[in-house]
Design a protein around this motif. Sequence first.
Motif, PDB file in Angstrom:
ATOM      1  N   GLY A  20       0.883  -1.380   0.051  1.00 43.52           N
ATOM      2  CA  GLY A  20       0.022  -0.037  -0.052  1.00 43.52           C
ATOM      3  C   GLY A  20       0.871   1.259   0.075  1.00 43.52           C
ATOM      4  O   GLY A  20       2.115   1.281  -0.339  1.00 43.52           O
ATOM      5  N   ARG A  45      -0.072  -1.504   6.742  1.00 41.51           N
ATOM      6  CA  ARG A  45      -1.337  -2.194   6.654  1.00 41.51           C
ATOM      7  C   ARG A  45      -2.614  -1.419   6.668  1.00 41.51           C
ATOM      8  O   ARG A  45      -3.762  -1.623   6.752  1.00 41.51           O
ATOM      9  N   ASN A  46      -2.223   0.057   6.323  1.00 44.39           N
ATOM     10  CA  ASN A  46      -3.179   1.009   6.030  1.00 44.39           C
ATOM     11  C   ASN A  46      -3.893   1.133   4.683  1.00 44.39           C
ATOM     12  O   ASN A  46      -2.941   1.402   3.800  1.00 44.39           O
ATOM     13  N   GLU A  47      -5.183   1.004   4.634  1.00 48.83           N
ATOM     14  CA  GLU A  47      -5.593   0.796   3.247  1.00 48.83           C
ATOM     15  C   GLU A  47      -6.353   2.183   3.049  1.00 48.83           C
ATOM     16  O   GLU A  47      -7.104   1.964   2.044  1.00 48.83           O
ATOM     17  N   HIS A  91      -3.243  -4.079  -4.381  1.00 46.54           N
ATOM     18  CA  HIS A  91      -2.050  -4.537  -3.572  1.00 46.54           C
ATOM     19  C   HIS A  91      -2.124  -6.001  -3.140  1.00 46.54           C
ATOM     20  O   HIS A  91      -3.509  -6.563  -3.246  1.00 46.54           O
ATOM     21  N   THR A 101      -1.929  -8.278   2.911  1.00 46.10           N
ATOM     22  CA  THR A 101      -2.730  -8.531   3.964  1.00 46.10           C
ATOM     23  C   THR A 101      -3.890  -9.502   3.514  1.00 46.10           C
ATOM     24  O   THR A 101      -4.874  -8.999   2.966  1.00 46.10           O
ATOM     25  N   ASN A 103      -9.374   0.796  -2.509  1.00 49.02           N
ATOM     26  CA  ASN A 103      -8.224   0.083  -2.330  1.00 49.02           C
ATOM     27  C   ASN A 103      -8.893  -1.424  -2.314  1.00 49.02           C
ATOM     28  O   ASN A 103      -9.789  -1.803  -1.547  1.00 49.02           O
ATOM     29  N   CYS A 146      -7.430  -5.202  -2.056  1.00 50.60           N
ATOM     30  CA  CYS A 146      -6.344  -6.251  -1.938  1.00 50.60           C
ATOM     31  C   CYS A 146      -6.548  -7.593  -2.566  1.00 50.60           C
ATOM     32  O   CYS A 146      -7.809  -8.005  -2.211  1.00 50.60           O
TER      33      CYS A 146
END
Length: 224
Positions: A132, A150-152, A166, A169, A186, A188
């Motif tokens: 991220g 780990r900040n989304e 990304h 996580t 965002n 993942c």
Amino acid sequence: MPRKLAIADIHGCTQSFKHLVEDVVALQSDDTLYLLGDYVDRGLDSKGTIDYIEELRRNYTIKALMGNHDLMMKNALEGGPKYDHWFKAGGEETLHSFGTTDIKKIPDCYFDFIDTLDLFYETENAFLVHAGFNFDVPFRDDTEAMLWTRNERVDLQQTHGKKVIHGHTPKAVMQIIDDIRLGADNICIDAGCVFDSKDGVPMGHLTCLDLDTMVLQFVGRIED
């Protein structure tokens, strides 16, 4: 029509990776495949994963990013705490895939591979990265966040409206599908291929996202 595809966090699950690329996605010569890092550690065949990526590079357009585990493997060459941290975080399995207990017996070409990896890519509609970005600063400047955050949160003003895609996580594959369906900024795409479950959430899938159509294809882990 040429496709732009993204796969994250293979972690040595080479058989699942091959099955996804060859049988499910059916990669074509005019496609571009983005790989979002973490090729090594934890899984059974880190060596085979890198070998397969290098094989793909000879015939297809492959754009590979660095993950934190790839960097840890390289840094483990320094020995000491960096080696200990890597070994406990999945490096033991990586060594086993190379048939050695000595990291210095891993051929240099595998560390040269890590040196070729970029930190992020920008496409027409997204930014691709392993973990991220840190949007509290100009996001291209914080390279540590690209591998570890780990900040989304996404600052669409800084990305000019582009999503962030990304790995890093792990999420349940159905959660990823929901995020795509809801148009999240965002997304993942790490579905924890190397894990059976994580924090009580079922895992064990490897995904491939079409960056234009936002269609997600996935396979269950077949290593064991």
